[in-house]
Design a protein around this motif. Structure first.
Motif, PDB file in Angstrom:
ATOM      1  N   CYS A 185      33.764  47.945  56.445  1.00  0.00           N
ATOM      2  CA  CYS A 185      33.005  48.527  55.333  1.00  0.00           C
ATOM      3  C   CYS A 185      32.266  47.429  54.577  1.00  0.00           C
ATOM      4  CB  CYS A 185      33.939  49.271  54.376  1.00  0.00           C
ATOM      5  SG  CYS A 185      34.661  50.759  55.087  1.00  0.00           S
ATOM      6  N   HIS A 186      30.951  47.576  54.473  1.00  0.00           N
ATOM      7  CA  HIS A 186      30.136  46.645  53.698  1.00  0.00           C
ATOM      8  C   HIS A 186      29.983  47.172  52.271  1.00  0.00           C
ATOM      9  CE1 HIS A 186      28.951  44.077  57.033  1.00  0.00           C
ATOM     10  NE2 HIS A 186      28.740  45.155  57.749  1.00  0.00           N
ATOM     11  N   PHE A 187      30.295  46.320  51.308  1.00  0.00           N
ATOM     12  CA  PHE A 187      30.230  46.686  49.889  1.00  0.00           C
ATOM     13  C   PHE A 187      29.218  45.805  49.158  1.00  0.00           C
ATOM     14  CE2 PHE A 187      34.466  48.044  51.121  1.00  0.00           C
ATOM     15  CZ  PHE A 187      34.690  49.203  50.398  1.00  0.00           C
ATOM     16  N   PRO A 188      28.538  46.357  48.153  1.00  0.00           N
ATOM     17  CA  PRO A 188      27.797  45.506  47.220  1.00  0.00           C
ATOM     18  C   PRO A 188      28.765  44.834  46.254  1.00  0.00           C
ATOM     19  CG  PRO A 188      27.612  47.801  46.552  1.00  0.00           C
ATOM     20  CD  PRO A 188      28.412  47.777  47.827  1.00  0.00           C
ATOM     21  N   ASP A 189      28.255  44.189  45.220  1.00  0.00           N
ATOM     22  CA  ASP A 189      29.122  43.520  44.241  1.00  0.00           C
ATOM     23  C   ASP A 189      30.096  44.503  43.612  1.00  0.00           C
ATOM     24  OD1 ASP A 189      28.040  41.049  44.651  1.00  0.00           O
ATOM     25  OD2 ASP A 189      26.807  41.039  42.849  1.00  0.00           O
ATOM     26  N   PHE A 190      31.338  44.048  43.410  1.00  0.00           N
ATOM     27  CA  PHE A 190      32.378  44.874  42.806  1.00  0.00           C
ATOM     28  C   PHE A 190      32.354  44.788  41.284  1.00  0.00           C
ATOM     29  CE2 PHE A 190      35.230  43.570  46.613  1.00  0.00           C
ATOM     30  CZ  PHE A 190      34.690  44.572  47.393  1.00  0.00           C
ATOM     31  N   TYR A 191      32.871  45.829  40.667  1.00  0.00           N
ATOM     32  CA  TYR A 191      33.374  45.764  39.291  1.00  0.00           C
ATOM     33  C   TYR A 191      34.434  46.835  39.172  1.00  0.00           C
ATOM     34  CZ  TYR A 191      30.950  50.017  37.712  1.00  0.00           C
ATOM     35  OH  TYR A 191      30.551  51.313  37.535  1.00  0.00           O
ATOM     36  N   GLY A 192      35.365  46.646  38.231  1.00  0.00           N
ATOM     37  CA  GLY A 192      36.399  47.651  38.053  1.00  0.00           C
ATOM     38  C   GLY A 192      37.698  47.032  37.575  1.00  0.00           C
ATOM     39  N   PRO A 193      38.731  47.853  37.372  1.00  0.00           N
ATOM     40  CA  PRO A 193      40.030  47.358  36.912  1.00  0.00           C
ATOM     41  C   PRO A 193      40.598  46.304  37.854  1.00  0.00           C
ATOM     42  CG  PRO A 193      39.932  49.754  36.773  1.00  0.00           C
ATOM     43  CD  PRO A 193      38.706  49.325  37.515  1.00  0.00           C
ATOM     44  N   ALA A 199      39.369  43.656  38.873  1.00  0.00           N
ATOM     45  CA  ALA A 199      38.368  42.933  39.672  1.00  0.00           C
ATOM     46  C   ALA A 199      37.885  41.740  38.858  1.00  0.00           C
ATOM     47  CB  ALA A 199      37.215  43.856  40.046  1.00  0.00           C
ATOM     48  N   THR A 200      38.684  40.686  38.848  1.00  0.00           N
ATOM     49  CA  THR A 200      38.432  39.555  37.949  1.00  0.00           C
ATOM     50  C   THR A 200      37.508  38.503  38.557  1.00  0.00           C
ATOM     51  OG1 THR A 200      40.447  38.474  38.753  1.00  0.00           O
ATOM     52  CG2 THR A 200      40.644  39.838  36.779  1.00  0.00           C
ATOM     53  N   ASN A 201      37.393  38.468  39.874  1.00  0.00           N
ATOM     54  CA  ASN A 201      36.576  37.446  40.521  1.00  0.00           C
ATOM     55  C   ASN A 201      35.176  37.997  40.797  1.00  0.00           C
ATOM     56  OD1 ASN A 201      35.939  35.001  41.738  1.00  0.00           O
ATOM     57  ND2 ASN A 201      36.650  35.672  43.754  1.00  0.00           N
ATOM     58  N   THR A 202      34.515  38.465  39.730  1.00  0.00           N
ATOM     59  CA  THR A 202      33.200  39.081  39.858  1.00  0.00           C
ATOM     60  C   THR A 202      32.291  38.603  38.733  1.00  0.00           C
ATOM     61  OG1 THR A 202      33.721  40.996  38.463  1.00  0.00           O
ATOM     62  CG2 THR A 202      34.259  41.189  40.807  1.00  0.00           C
ATOM     63  N   TYR A 203      30.989  38.679  38.974  1.00  0.00           N
ATOM     64  CA  TYR A 203      30.040  38.281  37.937  1.00  0.00           C
ATOM     65  C   TYR A 203      30.118  39.210  36.721  1.00  0.00           C
ATOM     66  CZ  TYR A 203      27.797  35.097  41.275  1.00  0.00           C
ATOM     67  OH  TYR A 203      27.535  34.078  42.158  1.00  0.00           O
ATOM     68  N   LEU A 217      31.580  40.511  31.000  1.00  0.00           N
ATOM     69  CA  LEU A 217      32.368  41.324  30.072  1.00  0.00           C
ATOM     70  C   LEU A 217      33.336  40.474  29.261  1.00  0.00           C
ATOM     71  CD1 LEU A 217      33.190  44.469  32.248  1.00  0.00           C
ATOM     72  CD2 LEU A 217      31.526  44.294  30.385  1.00  0.00           C
ATOM     73  N   GLN A 218      33.964  39.493  29.890  1.00  0.00           N
ATOM     74  CA  GLN A 218      34.872  38.596  29.164  1.00  0.00           C
ATOM     75  C   GLN A 218      34.165  37.962  27.974  1.00  0.00           C
ATOM     76  OE1 GLN A 218      36.434  35.839  32.160  1.00  0.00           O
ATOM     77  NE2 GLN A 218      38.484  36.491  31.583  1.00  0.00           N
ATOM     78  N   GLN A 219      32.938  37.504  28.191  1.00  0.00           N
ATOM     79  CA  GLN A 219      32.178  36.875  27.109  1.00  0.00           C
ATOM     80  C   GLN A 219      31.809  37.883  26.034  1.00  0.00           C
ATOM     81  OE1 GLN A 219      28.891  34.910  29.281  1.00  0.00           O
ATOM     82  NE2 GLN A 219      29.805  32.981  28.625  1.00  0.00           N
ATOM     83  N   LEU A 220      31.352  39.068  26.449  1.00  0.00           N
ATOM     84  CA  LEU A 220      30.903  40.063  25.472  1.00  0.00           C
ATOM     85  C   LEU A 220      32.040  40.590  24.611  1.00  0.00           C
ATOM     86  CD1 LEU A 220      28.293  42.210  27.445  1.00  0.00           C
ATOM     87  CD2 LEU A 220      27.850  40.555  25.623  1.00  0.00           C
ATOM     88  N   LEU A 221      33.251  40.606  25.145  1.00  0.00           N
ATOM     89  CA  LEU A 221      34.385  41.068  24.354  1.00  0.00           C
ATOM     90  C   LEU A 221      34.785  40.051  23.284  1.00  0.00           C
ATOM     91  CD1 LEU A 221      36.593  42.685  27.143  1.00  0.00           C
ATOM     92  CD2 LEU A 221      35.321  43.868  25.350  1.00  0.00           C
ATOM     93  N   LYS A 222      34.332  38.795  23.458  1.00  0.00           N
ATOM     94  CA  LYS A 222      34.692  37.740  22.513  1.00  0.00           C
ATOM     95  C   LYS A 222      33.557  37.383  21.557  1.00  0.00           C
ATOM     96  CE  LYS A 222      37.856  35.573  25.831  1.00  0.00           C
ATOM     97  NZ  LYS A 222      38.080  34.390  26.699  1.00  0.00           N
ATOM     98  N   LYS A 223      32.317  37.563  21.993  1.00  0.00           N
ATOM     99  CA  LYS A 223      31.185  37.154  21.170  1.00  0.00           C
ATOM    100  C   LYS A 223      29.996  38.082  21.405  1.00  0.00           C
ATOM    101  CE  LYS A 223      30.459  33.478  24.591  1.00  0.00           C
ATOM    102  NZ  LYS A 223      30.400  32.014  24.786  1.00  0.00           N
ATOM    103  N   LYS A 224      28.909  37.817  20.722  1.00  0.00           N
ATOM    104  CA  LYS A 224      27.773  38.736  20.755  1.00  0.00           C
ATOM    105  C   LYS A 224      26.875  38.558  21.969  1.00  0.00           C
ATOM    106  CE  LYS A 224      27.339  39.494  15.763  1.00  0.00           C
ATOM    107  NZ  LYS A 224      26.432  39.400  14.585  1.00  0.00           N
ATOM    108  N   LYS A 225      26.885  37.368  22.554  1.00  0.00           N
ATOM    109  CA  LYS A 225      25.949  37.090  23.634  1.00  0.00           C
ATOM    110  C   LYS A 225      26.696  36.577  24.857  1.00  0.00           C
ATOM    111  CE  LYS A 225      21.206  35.491  24.033  1.00  0.00           C
ATOM    112  NZ  LYS A 225      20.066  34.858  23.324  1.00  0.00           N
ATOM    113  N   ALA A 226      26.247  37.010  26.051  1.00  0.00           N
ATOM    114  CA  ALA A 226      26.926  36.627  27.283  1.00  0.00           C
ATOM    115  C   ALA A 226      25.905  36.367  28.377  1.00  0.00           C
ATOM    116  CB  ALA A 226      27.897  37.718  27.729  1.00  0.00           C
TER     117      ALA A 226
END
Length: 310
Positions: A154-162, A164-168, A173-182
């Motif tokens: 199965c070929h997948f595009p980029d992941f995101y989800g619960p 899924a920490t090794n993703t762009y 999201l990590q940055q946006l949850l801490k500050k205004k700009k990411a």
């Protein structure tokens, strides 16, 4: 399918595959190196047995896969380990399937296709990778096809989800949850495709239960393709209007990589994806399964953030 093993169960797609299989009443062996992470994710879940082990150890894989009908390979190696480990681990997983008379279901990315040149990527197009990692993925594909094991790729595009920490997207999201700009890796005008891991796992298991899908490659489509600016607008809807993105072009990414670790430097060659839309066609899957049902990006982001806040 009565029993399956998920190799790489502690990763983003592996986590969703375990939960999807269990939701269907299928017994699952959750296999990964980190026992503490496996326990954190799956302890107390009925039908899940935790098996800490190393996929580089062939005998551990063979033993853990005993009695399994399907081996799901969802292990996501760091880029810097691909050259030395990707093909040897693939050989080990093939051996485990052969010894246990199991089928293989493999999570793959889009790198073996090479440049899209603006075209939708379809399964039967000639693969022409121009990067080292793309050529490695194509070698992996050939290794799997030569094996005497029924294999679903199965070929997948980029992941995101619960989980899924090794993703762009996770980085953003990590940055946006801490500050205004990411930072967002890529320009603001190129179309991007992302697959929500819960959707990807559901579609992959939907395929894996059918005998006639093995021996083939299948594209797993993500949500409607979005530009960086459209992604910024949706993130504002979820997190607030004060949130902003700055867009990391390939030259800027390359500059960051000079001062970052080897993993980021290894990612530089894959930034060709930022220069043109690289979108998977889901026509083959939809012809086989009908409407596959895809979670909206906004809803998927909400659920991803809820998991991150736990």
């Amino acid at each position: 399918m009565n029993k399956a093993i998920v190799v790489g169960a502690s990763g983003g797609m592996g986590y969703s595959l375990v939960l999807e299989l269990v939701s269907r009443g299928i017994e699952v062996v959750a296999f990964a190196r980190g026992e503490s992470k496996l326990t954190q994710l799956f302890a107390g879940i009925e039908l899940v047995s935790i098996q800490a082990g190393n996929a580089e150890n062939r005998e551990q894989l063979i033993c853990a896969s005993k009695g399994c009908d399907v081996i799901f390979q969802a292990m996501n190696l760091p880029y810097e380990e691909w050259k030395d480990k990707l093909l040897s681990i693939t050989s080990n997983i093939i051996s485990a399937a052969e010894r246990n008379n199991a089928k293989l279901a493999v999570v793959d990315n889009i790198y073996a296709y090479g440049r899209s040149r603006g075209e939708m990527l379809i399964e039967d197009m000639e693969k022409d990778p121009h990067t080292r990692k793309g050529r490695l993925r194509l070698k992996m594909d050939h290794l799997l096809k030569k094996a005497n094991v029924p294999t679903l790729i199965c070929h997948f595009p980029d992941f995101y989800g619960p989980n899924a920490t090794n993703t762009y997207i996770h980085y953003t999201l990590q940055q946006l949850l801490k500050k205004k700009k990411a930072g967002f890796v890529g320009p603001d005008h190129i179309l991007w495709e992302f697959v929500y891991t819960k959707d990807g796992a559901r579609m992959m298991v939907d395929l894996a239960i059918h005998d006639n899908v093995y021996g083939q490659n299948w594209n797993i489509p993500g949500c409607h393709a979005l530009t960086g600016k459209e992604i910024e607008r949706l993130l504002k809807n979820v997190l607030g209007e004060e949130k902003e993105l700055y867009f990391i072009s390939k030259p800027l990414f390359t500059l960051f990589a000079i001062f970052a670790g080897k993993g980021m430097r290894e990612a530089v060659e894959m930034q060709y994806i930022n220069s043109e839309p690289t979108i998977l066609s889901g026509r083959k899957l939809e012809a086989f399964m009908g409407n596959v049902g895809i979670t909206s990006f906004e809803q998927g982001i909400k659920e991803t953030i809820a998991f991150m806040d736990v």
